[in-house]
Design a protein around this motif. Structure first.
Motif, short mmCIF file in Angstrom:
data_model
loop_
_atom_site.label_atom_id
_atom_site.label_comp_id
_atom_site.label_asym_id
_atom_site.label_seq_id
_atom_site.Cartn_x
_atom_site.Cartn_y
_atom_site.Cartn_z
N PRO A 1 0.56 -1.21 0.09
CA PRO A 1 0.11 0.36 -0.26
C PRO A 1 0.81 1.57 -0.02
CG PRO A 1 -0.27 -1.82 1.31
CD PRO A 1 0.55 -1.89 1.69
N THR A 2 -0.07 2.21 -0.69
CA THR A 2 1.02 3.75 -0.81
C THR A 2 1.08 4.17 0.21
OG1 THR A 2 0.75 3.37 -3.84
CG2 THR A 2 1.64 5.64 -2.10
N VAL A 3 1.64 4.91 0.85
CA VAL A 3 1.63 6.08 2.13
C VAL A 3 1.98 7.57 1.62
CG1 VAL A 3 2.93 6.12 4.36
CG2 VAL A 3 2.23 4.28 3.88
N VAL A 4 1.17 8.29 1.78
CA VAL A 4 1.08 10.06 1.71
C VAL A 4 1.70 10.39 2.09
CG1 VAL A 4 -0.37 11.76 1.62
CG2 VAL A 4 -1.13 9.44 0.73
N PRO A 5 2.66 11.26 2.30
CA PRO A 5 4.13 11.64 3.77
C PRO A 5 2.90 12.66 4.42
CG PRO A 5 4.64 11.90 0.90
CD PRO A 5 3.15 11.28 0.73
N GLY A 6 3.48 13.30 5.03
CA GLY A 6 2.72 13.58 5.76
C GLY A 6 1.13 13.41 6.55
N SER A 7 0.55 11.76 6.48
CA SER A 7 -0.45 11.33 6.80
C SER A 7 0.45 10.70 8.16
CB SER A 7 -1.06 10.41 5.70
OG SER A 7 -0.34 9.18 5.59
N ALA B 1 0.88 4.58 9.32
CA ALA B 1 2.16 4.15 9.05
C ALA B 1 1.99 3.10 7.46
CB ALA B 1 1.92 2.97 10.25
N LYS B 2 3.59 2.66 7.42
CA LYS B 2 4.08 2.08 6.60
C LYS B 2 3.46 0.90 7.26
CE LYS B 2 7.35 2.08 2.96
NZ LYS B 2 8.64 1.93 1.99
N VAL B 3 2.73 0.19 5.67
CA VAL B 3 2.78 -1.38 5.95
C VAL B 3 3.64 -2.18 5.29
CG1 VAL B 3 1.61 -1.39 8.02
CG2 VAL B 3 0.37 -1.25 5.63
#
Length: 103
Positions: free
Chosen positions: A44-50, A53-55
């Motif tokens: 899954p993509t993580v939006v910077p500043g959201s 968590a990165k999984v």
């Protein structure tokens, strides 16, 4: 279900088999499979500043229930608020959409 990330098809099949054999959920008899699964092998993509968590893997389930209706109505309400201010409409019109397609 929609699985995303580092997932093995065998794990997906065993999870669905567990749910079906242990009667964790009840299903209608007019749908023989009861499940539609998709697997996306990209994490899954993580939006910077959201706040997320990165999984390495994730799962999403869409169920036909009143909860889905409530979520859809909240999203529609937010869309109506944005549309009433004509927010972002110019981007779609510049791409060739007719403004009447929004209403």
């Amino acid at each position: 279900f929609m699985y995303s990330g580092d997932i093995v098809l065998r794990d997906v099949s065993s999870a669905i088999g567990y749910v079906k054999t242990h009667r964790v959920m009840s299903f209608v008899n007019w749908c023989p499979t009861s499940f539609k699964c998709g697997i996306n092998y990209q994490p899954p993509t993580v939006v910077p500043g959201s706040d997320l968590a990165k999984v390495q893997r994730a799962v999403c389930i869409v169920v036909n229930s009143t909860a889905v209706c409530e979520i859809s109505s909240r999203i529609l309400h937010k869309f109506d608020l944005l549309y009433s201010r004509q927010a972002f409409v110019h981007w779609y019109v510049s791409e060739g959409m007719d403004e009447g397609e929004f209403s």
